[in-house]
Design a protein around this motif. Structure first.
Motif, PDB file in Angstrom:
ATOM      1  N   ILE A  10      38.280  55.250  32.536  1.00 54.12           N
ATOM      2  CA  ILE A  10      38.463  55.961  31.267  1.00 54.12           C
ATOM      3  C   ILE A  10      39.735  55.483  30.580  1.00 54.12           C
ATOM      4  CG2 ILE A  10      38.918  58.223  30.237  1.00 54.12           C
ATOM      5  CD1 ILE A  10      37.194  59.417  32.512  1.00 54.12           C
ATOM      6  N   VAL A  11      40.804  55.319  31.354  1.00 53.33           N
ATOM      7  CA  VAL A  11      42.084  54.890  30.786  1.00 53.33           C
ATOM      8  C   VAL A  11      41.999  53.470  30.253  1.00 53.33           C
ATOM      9  CG1 VAL A  11      44.456  54.303  31.370  1.00 53.33           C
ATOM     10  CG2 VAL A  11      43.504  56.474  32.121  1.00 53.33           C
ATOM     11  N   TYR A  12      41.356  52.575  31.000  1.00 54.38           N
ATOM     12  CA  TYR A  12      41.259  51.183  30.568  1.00 54.38           C
ATOM     13  C   TYR A  12      40.557  51.070  29.222  1.00 54.38           C
ATOM     14  CZ  TYR A  12      42.928  48.798  34.793  1.00 54.38           C
ATOM     15  OH  TYR A  12      43.693  48.298  35.806  1.00 54.38           O
ATOM     16  N   ASP A  13      39.596  51.946  28.979  1.00 51.91           N
ATOM     17  CA  ASP A  13      38.880  51.903  27.713  1.00 51.91           C
ATOM     18  C   ASP A  13      39.793  52.240  26.528  1.00 51.91           C
ATOM     19  OD1 ASP A  13      36.498  51.175  28.867  1.00 51.91           O
ATOM     20  OD2 ASP A  13      35.743  53.226  29.049  1.00 51.91           O
ATOM     21  N   LYS A  14      40.903  52.923  26.811  1.00 52.25           N
ATOM     22  CA  LYS A  14      41.823  53.315  25.742  1.00 52.25           C
ATOM     23  C   LYS A  14      42.993  52.348  25.583  1.00 52.25           C
ATOM     24  CE  LYS A  14      41.078  58.305  26.502  1.00 52.25           C
ATOM     25  NZ  LYS A  14      41.775  59.580  26.811  1.00 52.25           N
ATOM     26  N   LEU A  15      43.227  51.526  26.596  1.00 51.16           N
ATOM     27  CA  LEU A  15      44.383  50.623  26.570  1.00 51.16           C
ATOM     28  C   LEU A  15      44.071  49.343  25.799  1.00 51.16           C
ATOM     29  CD1 LEU A  15      45.697  50.916  30.244  1.00 51.16           C
ATOM     30  CD2 LEU A  15      46.883  51.662  28.180  1.00 51.16           C
ATOM     31  N   ASN A  16      45.045  48.886  25.059  1.00 50.27           N
ATOM     32  CA  ASN A  16      44.957  47.616  24.346  1.00 50.27           C
ATOM     33  C   ASN A  16      45.787  46.602  25.131  1.00 50.27           C
ATOM     34  OD1 ASN A  16      45.078  45.463  22.576  1.00 50.27           O
ATOM     35  ND2 ASN A  16      45.560  46.704  20.789  1.00 50.27           N
ATOM     36  N   PHE A  17      45.140  45.822  25.978  1.00 47.69           N
ATOM     37  CA  PHE A  17      45.862  44.862  26.810  1.00 47.69           C
ATOM     38  C   PHE A  17      46.240  43.630  25.989  1.00 47.69           C
ATOM     39  CE2 PHE A  17      43.625  47.167  30.219  1.00 47.69           C
ATOM     40  CZ  PHE A  17      44.684  47.394  31.072  1.00 47.69           C
ATOM     41  N   ILE A  18      47.519  43.345  25.960  1.00 48.08           N
ATOM     42  CA  ILE A  18      48.023  42.153  25.288  1.00 48.08           C
ATOM     43  C   ILE A  18      48.143  41.004  26.289  1.00 48.08           C
ATOM     44  CG2 ILE A  18      49.906  41.222  23.882  1.00 48.08           C
ATOM     45  CD1 ILE A  18      48.234  43.531  22.605  1.00 48.08           C
ATOM     46  N   PHE A  19      48.645  41.315  27.477  1.00 42.81           N
ATOM     47  CA  PHE A  19      48.712  40.334  28.561  1.00 42.81           C
ATOM     48  C   PHE A  19      48.869  41.071  29.884  1.00 42.81           C
ATOM     49  CE2 PHE A  19      50.944  37.648  31.569  1.00 42.81           C
ATOM     50  CZ  PHE A  19      50.200  36.481  31.504  1.00 42.81           C
ATOM     51  N   PRO A  20      48.181  40.616  30.915  1.00 48.55           N
ATOM     52  CA  PRO A  20      47.034  39.699  30.875  1.00 48.55           C
ATOM     53  C   PRO A  20      45.792  40.453  30.417  1.00 48.55           C
ATOM     54  CG  PRO A  20      47.440  40.366  33.135  1.00 48.55           C
ATOM     55  CD  PRO A  20      48.532  40.991  32.311  1.00 48.55           C
ATOM     56  N   LEU A  21      44.824  39.739  29.894  1.00 49.31           N
ATOM     57  CA  LEU A  21      43.618  40.379  29.399  1.00 49.31           C
ATOM     58  C   LEU A  21      42.785  40.978  30.522  1.00 49.31           C
ATOM     59  CD1 LEU A  21      42.483  37.873  26.637  1.00 49.31           C
ATOM     60  CD2 LEU A  21      43.725  40.014  26.363  1.00 49.31           C
ATOM     61  N   ASN A  22      42.933  40.430  31.728  1.00 49.63           N
ATOM     62  CA  ASN A  22      42.168  40.923  32.875  1.00 49.63           C
ATOM     63  C   ASN A  22      43.048  41.706  33.846  1.00 49.63           C
ATOM     64  OD1 ASN A  22      43.664  38.785  33.769  1.00 49.63           O
ATOM     65  ND2 ASN A  22      42.082  37.968  35.126  1.00 49.63           N
ATOM     66  N   ALA A  23      43.995  42.440  33.293  1.00 50.13           N
ATOM     67  CA  ALA A  23      44.938  43.187  34.130  1.00 50.13           C
ATOM     68  C   ALA A  23      44.215  44.175  35.041  1.00 50.13           C
ATOM     69  CB  ALA A  23      45.938  43.924  33.243  1.00 50.13           C
ATOM     70  N   ASP A  24      44.670  44.246  36.276  1.00 51.15           N
ATOM     71  CA  ASP A  24      44.166  45.245  37.231  1.00 51.15           C
ATOM     72  C   ASP A  24      45.359  46.108  37.640  1.00 51.15           C
ATOM     73  OD1 ASP A  24      43.044  46.751  39.189  1.00 51.15           O
ATOM     74  OD2 ASP A  24      42.157  45.083  40.305  1.00 51.15           O
TER      75      ASP A  24
END
Length: 416
Positions: free
Chosen positions: A20-34
Motif C-alpha cells: 500500500i505504501v509503495y503505491d503512494k511513494l514516488n521513487f526517484i532513485f533507485p526505481l526498484n527500491a526494496d
C-alpha cells in the motif's frame, strides 16, 4: 527534470502494508527500491573510503556542471563535500571502533532546497543507509543535485553503495510515515515545530531515536567602532546580505535581529554606514514580492502592539528596521522574511543574555575576538549552538544545532 521521470514502480513487496505504501511513494532513485531489505544491509565505518570517494566524485561533477553554476547554494554544497574538506573533517576526529547505526530516515524541509543533500552526506559519512524524503516543492537545485548524484551512483565502482541512498517524494501521509518510521534506526526531522510534533506521534523501533531540527532564531552582533573604521564596509554588508536575502530569511541561520555594541555616537555612525551599504545591495540584487511587503508591515504593527519599538527611517520597504527601545522577551515570535530586522543598541554583549532562550540558534558577529564569546558562553547561556562570523551562517558543519552528527549517527563498539 529528474532522470527517473518521477515514475512510481512498486517492486518485491514483502507485506500488505508495504504494498500500500509503495503505491503512494514516488521513487526517484533507485526505481526498484526494496525498502524492506534496507535493514539487512551492513553499515560501514564513518568516513568509509568508498563513501569519501563517491562524495569527491559528486563534488567534481557538480562543480563542472554548467547548470550548477547558476545556483550559489549548489556551488557551496559541492565545495563543502570536496575531497580536501572531507579529509580535513576526518582528521579532526577520533573515530575509535564505530559503525553507522543502520537506516536513517531524513525528512527534509520544504523551504531550503539543498538542505536534504547536507543531511544525506552526514548520514553517509557516519556510515549509514539513507532514505531521503525530498522537498515536495519544485526546486531546480534539487533536480540538478539528484541527477548528478544518480549518475555517480550508477558508476560501476559505486555499485556497492547504491543501496545506501534512496530518494523519494511523497505528500504528507500518516501511513507512509508509520511505515518508514518502522524500518529506520534514526529519524532526522528538519522542519517546523508542528511537523516535529506530528512525526513524534509516530512510533519508532525500541532502539531507534529522533534527531530534530526545530524552528530556531538567529541574530547578529556588530562592534560599532570596528565597523565605523572598516575599510571595506560594503563587503560586510554583502556578507550580511548573503546570510539573509539568499533564502529570504527562511533559513534558521538567517539573522532577524541585530545588536549594535558600543557607544551611542559610534553606533549611530555605524548604523548609517551599514544600512546605506546594505540598501544599495538589496536594491540591485533583490526583488521584493508584493505579498512580502504586506507581510512586513503587518508584522511590524503586530510587534508594535506588544513591544516598545519604533520604525527607523529607510527610503522604502525593501528593508524594514524596527528599533527596540528596550529588550523584550519573546521577540523571536515576531519575525518576518524578505528584509525585516529588529535592532538594539547595547554597551556590552551581556545585556542581551536575559532574553536568550533555547530558540536561539546562530549568533553571527563582526568585530569581536573569539575570546569574548568564550566568556559570554560561560555566563550561562540558554541558547546559541553556533557562533560564526557574518557571511558564514549558511556554512554547514557536521556539528549542527548542538549535535555532533557523526557521533550521534554512529555507534561505538566497546572492547574490553
Amino acid at each position: 527534470m529528474l532522470k527517473s521521470g518521477g515514475v512510481v514502480i512498486p517492486m518485491r513487496l514483502n507485506t500488505d502494508r508495504s504494498r500500500i505504501v509503495y503505491d503512494k511513494l514516488n521513487f526517484i532513485f533507485p526505481l526498484n527500491a526494496d525498502l524492506d531489505k534496507l535493514g539487512l544491509i551492513p553499515s560501514v565505518k564513518p568516513f568509509d573510503d568508498g563513501i569519501c570517494r563517491l562524495l569527491s566524485i559528486l563534488s567534481k561533477a557538480l562543480l563542472n556542471n554548467p547548470e550548477s553554476k547558476k545556483y550559489s547554494d549548489i556551488a557551496a554544497f559541492a565545495f563543502w563535500c570536496r575531497k580536501g574538506n572531507i579529509e580535513l573533517m576526518k582528521k579532526e576526529r577520533v573515530l575509535d571502533l564505530r559503525l553507522g547505526r543502520g537506516v536513517v530516515l531524513h525528512i527534509a524541509p520544504s523551504n531550503v532546497p539543498v538542505n536534504f543533500a547536507y543531511s544525506m552526506v552526514a548520514g553517509l559519512l557516519a556510515g549509514n543507509i539513507n532514505i531521503i524524503r525530498l522537498p515536495t516543492k519544485s526546486f531546480e537545485q534539487v533536480n540538478i543535485i539528484c541527477d548528478t548524484l544518480i549518475s555517480v551512483l550508477e558508476m560501476e565502482e559505486f555499485e556497492k553503495y547504491r543501496d545506501f541512498v534512496t530518494l523519494v517524494k511523497y505528500d504528507k501521509d500518516d501511513e507512509i510515515n508509520q511505515y518508514l518510521s518502522s524500518i529506520c534506526d534514526v529519524r532526522i526531522i528538519w522542519g517546523g515545530d508542528n511537523t516535529i510534533w506530528e512525526l513524534r506521534k509516530v512510533p519508532l523501533k525500541p532502539r531507534a531515536f529522533d534527531i530534530t531540527f526545530a524552528d530556531r532564531y538567529s541574530i547578529s552582533v556588530i562592534d560599532s567602532e570596528k565597523y565605523r573604521m572598516e575599510e571595506n564596509p560594503k563587503k560586510v554588508a554583502q556578507d550580511f546580505y548573503n546570510d539573509t536575502y539568499l533564502f529570504d530569511q527562511n533559513a534558521c541561520t538567517s539573522p532577524h535581529f541585530i545588536v549594535w555594541v558600543g557607544q551611542e555616537r559610534t553606533i549611530g555612525d555605524a548604523k548609517e554606514m551599514f544600512w546605506s551599504e546594505l540598501y544599495k545591495i538589496v536594491k540591485s540584487q533583490y526583488k521584493l514580492q508584493p505579498v512580502q511587503a504586506v507581510d512586513k508591515l503587518a508584522t511590524f504593527y503586530t510587534a508594535a502592539a506588544n513591544m516598545d519599538i519604533i520604525e527607523a527611517e529607510m527610503p522604502d520597504n525593501l528593508i524594514i528596521r524596527a528599533k527596540l527601545n528596550k529588550l523584550s522577551e519573546g521577540i523571536e515570535e515576531y519575525r518576518c522574511q524578505g528584509g525585516y530586522f529588529y535592532e538594539y543598541s547595547a554597551e556590552s554583549l551581556e545585556e542581551i543574555i536575559p532574553i536568550i532562550n533555547q530558540k536561539y540558534q546562530t549568533l553571527s558577529y563582526y568585530g569581536f575576538d573569539k575570546q569574548v564569546f568564550k566568556s559570554f558562553i560561560g555566563s550561562g547561556l540558554k541558547g546559541f549552538d553556533r557562533i560564526v562570523p557574518i557571511g558564514k551562517t549558511l556554512d554547514f558543519s557536521l556539528y549542527w544545532d548542538g549535535y555532533d552528527l557523526i557521533s550521534t549517527l554512529s555507534r561505538i563498539i566497546d572492547i574490553l
